[in-house]
Scaffold this active site. Structure first.
Site, short mmCIF file in Angstrom:
data_model
loop_
_atom_site.label_atom_id
_atom_site.label_comp_id
_atom_site.label_asym_id
_atom_site.label_seq_id
_atom_site.Cartn_x
_atom_site.Cartn_y
_atom_site.Cartn_z
N ASP A 31 0.85 -1.18 0.00
CA ASP A 31 0.00 0.00 0.00
C ASP A 31 0.89 1.24 0.00
OD1 ASP A 31 -1.15 2.10 2.37
OD2 ASP A 31 -2.39 1.72 0.61
N ASP A 64 -1.31 19.13 -11.37
CA ASP A 64 -0.62 19.05 -12.66
C ASP A 64 0.79 19.60 -12.56
OD1 ASP A 64 -1.09 20.57 -15.94
OD2 ASP A 64 0.02 18.79 -15.32
N GLU A 106 7.48 19.59 -19.77
CA GLU A 106 6.35 18.93 -20.44
C GLU A 106 5.37 19.98 -20.92
OE1 GLU A 106 3.03 18.84 -19.38
OE2 GLU A 106 2.24 17.31 -20.72
N GLU A 107 5.21 21.01 -20.13
CA GLU A 107 4.20 22.04 -20.44
C GLU A 107 4.58 22.88 -21.66
OE1 GLU A 107 1.42 21.82 -19.17
OE2 GLU A 107 1.48 21.31 -17.05
N1 DTR Z 1 -1.29 17.66 -21.14
C1 DTR Z 1 -1.39 17.51 -19.70
C2 DTR Z 1 -2.80 17.39 -19.21
C3 DTR Z 1 -3.62 16.48 -20.02
C4 DTR Z 1 -4.65 16.84 -20.80
N2 DTR Z 1 -5.20 15.72 -21.35
C5 DTR Z 1 -4.51 14.65 -20.96
C6 DTR Z 1 -4.65 13.30 -21.23
C7 DTR Z 1 -3.72 12.40 -20.68
C8 DTR Z 1 -2.70 12.86 -19.85
C9 DTR Z 1 -2.56 14.23 -19.56
C10 DTR Z 1 -3.49 15.09 -20.13
C11 DTR Z 1 -0.79 18.71 -19.03
O1 DTR Z 1 -1.38 19.80 -19.13
O2 DTR Z 1 0.26 18.55 -18.40
ZN ZN Z 2 -0.42 20.93 -17.71
ZN ZN Z 3 0.51 17.59 -16.80
CA CA Z 4 -2.75 3.76 -0.33
#
Ligand code: DTR
Ligand code: ZN
Ligand code: ZN
Ligand code: CA
Length: 320
Positions: A46, A140, A174-175
């Site tokens: 867990d 996020d 990533e953004e």
């Molecule tokens: N692109 C990601 C958020 C996001 C939007 N749709 C999906 C689908 C699957 C994974 C992530 C996402 C972000 O804004 O970081």
């Molecule tokens: Zn994002």
């Molecule tokens: Zn994200």
């Molecule tokens: Ca847990």
């Protein structure tokens, strides 16, 4: 502010790390799930939600102390990476930092290898560590980053020595368009790419009005996650809007089997979804998506706990 050690190229990072073999101390995993939930995952431990939330609290503090964000090229990102790397080093992982450039600023990927296992069969789990510039990015993607970190720490605590090799990664930028993960894949080389038997991606897994979405890419990985949630009596939906929208995309494009979990962003929850999962019909899964209100208050603990346990379940199941 500690700068990362000299960055390694993708090849050196991948090759050097798995060459290291050390004996890990055992240890018990703190906390425990409910009887029904722990019964659903015989081998995997867990993941204590308190531990995951403690990482979120740290990431929140880092953002608050650094202009309110943890974005690429900003001090908050570096501090986030330093926090995670220190935990991994203390736990016995072999860590490395890979540098890249995006929008004229230096970015960093953090990659951690758990010594042992078949170097030709690597089960890799990852999450992007950067936030947008407009907020702290706790859902996020502090949520994915913290769940992956706590799963890695659970591996160390348990002294797990699977047949396959375990690798964990936290991506930069990533953004800005999956820049860090694409840089990693592009620099792996074909031989090293083929050694990755699966890449598991976790981007937004604690949304406050949560959905339970499973990526519909590799069937084995998808089934692993669906089986976990079925054990909890939760029906999942396939993640359809995600193709190309997170760090699994560069791996998928390179032919690596991928999968992952997602609790939803700015799309709105339907009445059918609310009937299945609870929450609020007509509201976004995450009303603070890419906003300054994506703070530690923007998390559903139950979703984060279930998804964190699902991360551990998949890592254990796929690395036997
Ligand atoms: N692109 C990601 C958020 C996001 C939007 N749709 C999906 C689908 C699957 C994974 C992530 C996402 C972000 O804004 O970081
Ligand atoms: Zn994002
Ligand atoms: Zn994200
Ligand atoms: Ca847990």
């Amino acid at each position: 502010m500690k700068l990362p050690q000299s960055p390694l190229s993708g090849r050196a990072l991948a090759a050097g790390a798995v060459a290291v073999a050390t004996l890990m101390t055992g240890g018990s995993v703190a906390g425990s799930a409910s009887a029904s939930e722990s019964a659903a995952v015989a081998d995997a431990p867990d993941i204590p939600i308190a531990n995951v939330k403690a990482h979120l609290t740290q990431l929140q503090s880092i953002a608050t102390a650094n202009g309110g964000n943890r974005a690429h090229g900003r001090p908050g990102y570096q501090a986030s990476l330093d926090y995670i790397r220190a935990k991994l080093d203390d736990a016995g992982f072999t860590t490395g930092v890979q540098e890249f450039t995006a929008s004229g600023r230096t970015g960093y990927n953090l990659v951690a290898d758990w010594p042992g296992g078949d170097a030709d069969q690597i089960v890799m789990s990852g999450a992007h560590l950067d936030s947008v510039a407009s907020g702290p990015g706790i859902n996020d993607n502090g949520s994915g980053s913290s769940a992956v970190l706590e799963t890695a720490l659970a591996v160390a605590r348990s002294g797990y020595q699977p047949a396959k090799h375990l690798r964990f990664a936290w991506w930069g930028a990533e953004e800005l368009g999956l820049v860090g993960s694409r840089h990693y894949v592009d620099n792996l080389g074909a031989a090293d790419r083929e050694k990755i038997s699966g890449y598991l991606n976790f981007d937004m897994i604690g949304s406050p009005n949560p959905g339970y979405f499973v990526y519909d890419d590799d069937p084995t990985i998808e089934k692993t996650f669906k089986d976990y949630f079925a054990g909890l009596g939760i029906t999942t939906e396939i993640e359809t809007e995600g193709d190309g929208r997170s760090d699994h995309a560069p791996f998928k494009n390179a032919g690596v089997p991928v999968g992952g979990l997602f609790s939803g962003a700015d799309y709105r929850k339907t009445s059918a979804q609310a009937a299945e999962w609870g929450g609020t019909v007509g509201e976004p899964f995450d009303p603070c998506y890419h906003s300054s209100c994506d703070t530690t208050a923007n998390i559903d603990d139950t979703a984060l706990d279930r998804n964190s346990d699902a991360v551990a379940y998949a890592v254990w199941e796929l690395s036997q």
